[in-house]
Design a protein around this motif. Structure first.
Motif, PDB file in Angstrom:
ATOM      1  N   GLU A   1       0.817  -1.216   0.000  1.00 30.51           N
ATOM      2  CA  GLU A   1       0.000   0.000   0.000  1.00 30.51           C
ATOM      3  C   GLU A   1       0.850   1.265   0.000  1.00 30.51           C
ATOM      4  OE1 GLU A   1      -2.493  -1.321   3.317  1.00 30.51           O
ATOM      5  OE2 GLU A   1      -4.147  -1.512   1.862  1.00 30.51           O
ATOM      6  N   THR A   2       2.134   1.087  -0.162  1.00 30.27           N
ATOM      7  CA  THR A   2       3.016   2.234  -0.360  1.00 30.27           C
ATOM      8  C   THR A   2       2.626   2.941  -1.649  1.00 30.27           C
ATOM      9  OG1 THR A   2       4.861   1.238   0.831  1.00 30.27           O
ATOM     10  CG2 THR A   2       5.392   2.906  -0.832  1.00 30.27           C
ATOM     11  N   ALA A   3       2.332   4.234  -1.531  1.00 31.14           N
ATOM     12  CA  ALA A   3       1.833   4.982  -2.681  1.00 31.14           C
ATOM     13  C   ALA A   3       1.724   6.453  -2.304  1.00 31.14           C
ATOM     14  CB  ALA A   3       0.465   4.455  -3.113  1.00 31.14           C
ATOM     15  N   VAL A   4       1.470   7.256  -3.309  1.00 28.09           N
ATOM     16  CA  VAL A   4       1.049   8.628  -3.061  1.00 28.09           C
ATOM     17  C   VAL A   4      -0.475   8.606  -2.973  1.00 28.09           C
ATOM     18  CG1 VAL A   4       0.997  10.995  -3.887  1.00 28.09           C
ATOM     19  CG2 VAL A   4       3.023   9.576  -4.289  1.00 28.09           C
ATOM     20  N   TYR A   5      -0.978   9.167  -1.899  1.00 26.14           N
ATOM     21  CA  TYR A   5      -2.416   9.200  -1.663  1.00 26.14           C
ATOM     22  C   TYR A   5      -2.950  10.592  -1.992  1.00 26.14           C
ATOM     23  CZ  TYR A   5      -2.372   4.586   0.441  1.00 26.14           C
ATOM     24  OH  TYR A   5      -2.263   3.233   0.644  1.00 26.14           O
ATOM     25  N   TYR A   6      -4.000  10.617  -2.804  1.00 27.24           N
ATOM     26  CA  TYR A   6      -4.576  11.860  -3.271  1.00 27.24           C
ATOM     27  C   TYR A   6      -6.008  12.023  -2.776  1.00 27.24           C
ATOM     28  CZ  TYR A   6      -0.771  11.775  -6.712  1.00 27.24           C
ATOM     29  OH  TYR A   6       0.445  11.737  -7.318  1.00 27.24           O
ATOM     30  N   CYS A   7      -6.320  13.220  -2.423  1.00 25.90           N
ATOM     31  CA  CYS A   7      -7.683  13.590  -2.084  1.00 25.90           C
ATOM     32  C   CYS A   7      -8.341  14.159  -3.337  1.00 25.90           C
ATOM     33  CB  CYS A   7      -7.652  14.636  -0.970  1.00 25.90           C
ATOM     34  SG  CYS A   7      -9.240  15.243  -0.452  1.00 25.90           S
ATOM     35  N   ALA A   8      -9.625  13.882  -3.505  1.00 27.17           N
ATOM     36  CA  ALA A   8     -10.324  14.344  -4.692  1.00 27.17           C
ATOM     37  C   ALA A   8     -11.742  14.760  -4.333  1.00 27.17           C
ATOM     38  CB  ALA A   8     -10.368  13.235  -5.743  1.00 27.17           C
ATOM     39  N   ALA A   9     -12.269  15.685  -5.115  1.00 24.38           N
ATOM     40  CA  ALA A   9     -13.632  16.159  -4.880  1.00 24.38           C
ATOM     41  C   ALA A   9     -14.348  16.350  -6.203  1.00 24.38           C
ATOM     42  CB  ALA A   9     -13.605  17.489  -4.123  1.00 24.38           C
ATOM     43  N   ASP A  10     -15.612  15.984  -6.216  1.00 26.73           N
ATOM     44  CA  ASP A  10     -16.437  16.292  -7.369  1.00 26.73           C
ATOM     45  C   ASP A  10     -17.901  16.318  -6.941  1.00 26.73           C
ATOM     46  OD1 ASP A  10     -15.358  16.205 -10.525  1.00 26.73           O
ATOM     47  OD2 ASP A  10     -17.534  16.298 -10.200  1.00 26.73           O
ATOM     48  N   THR A  11     -18.753  16.643  -7.874  1.00 25.71           N
ATOM     49  CA  THR A  11     -20.138  16.941  -7.535  1.00 25.71           C
ATOM     50  C   THR A  11     -20.948  15.727  -7.115  1.00 25.71           C
ATOM     51  OG1 THR A  11     -20.616  16.841  -9.897  1.00 25.71           O
ATOM     52  CG2 THR A  11     -20.276  19.023  -8.929  1.00 25.71           C
ATOM     53  N   THR A  12     -20.611  14.555  -7.623  1.00 22.79           N
ATOM     54  CA  THR A  12     -21.385  13.359  -7.290  1.00 22.79           C
ATOM     55  C   THR A  12     -20.455  12.191  -6.995  1.00 22.79           C
ATOM     56  OG1 THR A  12     -21.528  12.480  -9.541  1.00 22.79           O
ATOM     57  CG2 THR A  12     -23.227  14.074  -8.880  1.00 22.79           C
ATOM     58  N   LEU A  13     -20.979  11.236  -6.232  1.00 25.12           N
ATOM     59  CA  LEU A  13     -20.211  10.027  -5.934  1.00 25.12           C
ATOM     60  C   LEU A  13     -19.936   9.244  -7.214  1.00 25.12           C
ATOM     61  CD1 LEU A  13     -19.118   8.873  -3.302  1.00 25.12           C
ATOM     62  CD2 LEU A  13     -21.143   7.414  -3.187  1.00 25.12           C
ATOM     63  N   ARG A  14     -20.867   9.293  -8.139  1.00 20.24           N
ATOM     64  CA  ARG A  14     -20.683   8.576  -9.408  1.00 20.24           C
ATOM     65  C   ARG A  14     -19.468   9.107 -10.151  1.00 20.24           C
ATOM     66  NH1 ARG A  14     -25.693   7.780 -13.367  1.00 20.24           N
ATOM     67  NH2 ARG A  14     -26.261   6.470 -11.600  1.00 20.24           N
ATOM     68  N   ARG A  15     -19.320  10.415 -10.147  1.00 21.05           N
ATOM     69  CA  ARG A  15     -18.173  11.000 -10.841  1.00 21.05           C
ATOM     70  C   ARG A  15     -16.868  10.642 -10.122  1.00 21.05           C
ATOM     71  NH1 ARG A  15     -18.566  14.735 -14.720  1.00 21.05           N
ATOM     72  NH2 ARG A  15     -16.603  15.712 -14.039  1.00 21.05           N
ATOM     73  N   VAL A  16     -16.905  10.596  -8.808  1.00 21.21           N
ATOM     74  CA  VAL A  16     -15.708  10.195  -8.066  1.00 21.21           C
ATOM     75  C   VAL A  16     -15.337   8.764  -8.431  1.00 21.21           C
ATOM     76  CG1 VAL A  16     -14.761   9.735  -5.773  1.00 21.21           C
ATOM     77  CG2 VAL A  16     -16.094  11.816  -6.174  1.00 21.21           C
ATOM     78  N   HIS A  17     -16.319   7.880  -8.452  1.00 18.80           N
ATOM     79  CA  HIS A  17     -16.059   6.476  -8.800  1.00 18.80           C
ATOM     80  C   HIS A  17     -15.540   6.335 -10.225  1.00 18.80           C
ATOM     81  CE1 HIS A  17     -17.248   3.891  -5.454  1.00 18.80           C
ATOM     82  NE2 HIS A  17     -18.038   4.879  -5.104  1.00 18.80           N
ATOM     83  N   ALA A  18     -16.015   7.212 -11.096  1.00 19.99           N
ATOM     84  CA  ALA A  18     -15.588   7.140 -12.490  1.00 19.99           C
ATOM     85  C   ALA A  18     -14.224   7.783 -12.709  1.00 19.99           C
ATOM     86  CB  ALA A  18     -16.625   7.816 -13.383  1.00 19.99           C
ATOM     87  N   GLY A  19     -13.702   8.417 -11.672  1.00 14.76           N
ATOM     88  CA  GLY A  19     -12.433   9.113 -11.812  1.00 14.76           C
ATOM     89  C   GLY A  19     -12.543  10.403 -12.596  1.00 14.76           C
ATOM     90  N   ALA A  20     -13.776  10.856 -12.813  1.00 10.99           N
ATOM     91  CA  ALA A  20     -13.999  12.110 -13.551  1.00 10.99           C
ATOM     92  C   ALA A  20     -13.942  13.256 -12.551  1.00 10.99           C
ATOM     93  CB  ALA A  20     -15.350  12.060 -14.254  1.00 10.99           C
ATOM     94  N   ILE A  21     -12.746  13.558 -12.128  1.00 14.06           N
ATOM     95  CA  ILE A  21     -12.543  14.430 -10.970  1.00 14.06           C
ATOM     96  C   ILE A  21     -12.196  15.843 -11.414  1.00 14.06           C
ATOM     97  CG2 ILE A  21     -11.171  14.825  -8.895  1.00 14.06           C
ATOM     98  CD1 ILE A  21     -12.887  12.333  -8.747  1.00 14.06           C
ATOM     99  N   ASN A  22     -12.896  16.803 -10.849  1.00 14.17           N
ATOM    100  CA  ASN A  22     -12.576  18.197 -11.132  1.00 14.17           C
ATOM    101  C   ASN A  22     -11.469  18.741 -10.239  1.00 14.17           C
ATOM    102  OD1 ASN A  22     -14.101  19.288 -13.328  1.00 14.17           O
ATOM    103  ND2 ASN A  22     -15.943  18.980 -12.111  1.00 14.17           N
ATOM    104  N   TYR A  23     -11.420  18.249  -9.002  1.00  8.31           N
ATOM    105  CA  TYR A  23     -10.491  18.819  -8.041  1.00  8.31           C
ATOM    106  C   TYR A  23      -9.625  17.737  -7.400  1.00  8.31           C
ATOM    107  CZ  TYR A  23     -13.875  22.550  -8.583  1.00  8.31           C
ATOM    108  OH  TYR A  23     -14.700  23.505  -9.111  1.00  8.31           O
ATOM    109  N   TRP A  24      -8.325  17.955  -7.475  1.00  4.62           N
ATOM    110  CA  TRP A  24      -7.339  17.040  -6.891  1.00  4.62           C
ATOM    111  C   TRP A  24      -6.440  17.795  -5.924  1.00  4.62           C
ATOM    112  CZ3 TRP A  24      -7.378  11.884  -7.682  1.00  4.62           C
ATOM    113  CH2 TRP A  24      -7.984  11.377  -8.833  1.00  4.62           C
ATOM    114  N   GLY A  25      -6.001  17.085  -4.886  1.00  7.73           N
ATOM    115  CA  GLY A  25      -4.932  17.609  -4.059  1.00  7.73           C
ATOM    116  C   GLY A  25      -3.591  17.240  -4.665  1.00  7.73           C
ATOM    117  N   GLU A  26      -2.521  17.708  -4.012  1.00  9.84           N
ATOM    118  CA  GLU A  26      -1.169  17.451  -4.508  1.00  9.84           C
ATOM    119  C   GLU A  26      -0.679  16.050  -4.150  1.00  9.84           C
ATOM    120  OE1 GLU A  26      -0.636  20.963  -6.495  1.00  9.84           O
ATOM    121  OE2 GLU A  26       1.011  19.557  -6.186  1.00  9.84           O
ATOM    122  N   GLY A  27      -1.286  15.448  -3.158  1.00 11.18           N
ATOM    123  CA  GLY A  27      -0.894  14.110  -2.748  1.00 11.18           C
ATOM    124  C   GLY A  27       0.013  14.103  -1.536  1.00 11.18           C
TER     125      GLY A  27
END
Length: 122
Positions: free
Chosen positions: A89-115
């Motif tokens: 599980e060693t990795a860069v972990y990113y936070c993400a935000a979008d308007t719907t859970l469906r879009r988050v699941h689809a990876g169609a993300i508008n907003y990302w953190g730097e990790g």
């Protein structure tokens, strides 16, 4: 517009715990679905956990029972509690935000953190 800043990563031994935090800006944070993704070297980015604006959660099969995603809308923060971490599980972990859970699941993300880097040693 939402800006995301992750924190809480680090180097831990296998079996240890970490809690990642993602602080968001923006007055509309509470309406966004949020997710935590991770990307290991040489691998594609994958969804680890997601939480809807109403608090419904979803997890990757590999982390069910060990990871917990939560959000505090008053603090405009989303958390990822990770227990019993594994070296893979060693990795860069990113936070993400979008308007719907469906879009988050689809990876169609508008907003990302730097990790934030999480390294799990054997």
């Amino acid at each position: 517009q939402v800006q995301l800043v992750e924190s809480g990563g680090g180097l831990v031994q296998a079996g240890a715990s970490l809690r990642l935090s993602c602080s968001a800006s923006g007055r509309t944070f509470s309406v966004y679905a949020m997710g935590w993704f991770r990307q290991a070297p040489g691998k594609e980015r994958e969804l680890v956990a997601a939480i809807s604006s109403g608090g419904s959660t979803n997890y990757a099969d590999s982390v069910k029972g060990r990871f917990t995603i939560s959000r505090d809308n008053a603090k405009i923060t989303v958390y990822l509690q990770m227990n019993n971490l594994k070296p893979e599980e060693t990795a860069v972990y990113y936070c993400a935000a979008d308007t719907t859970l469906r879009r988050v699941h689809a990876g169609a993300i508008n907003y990302w953190g730097e990790g934030t880097q999480v390294t799990v040693a054997t």
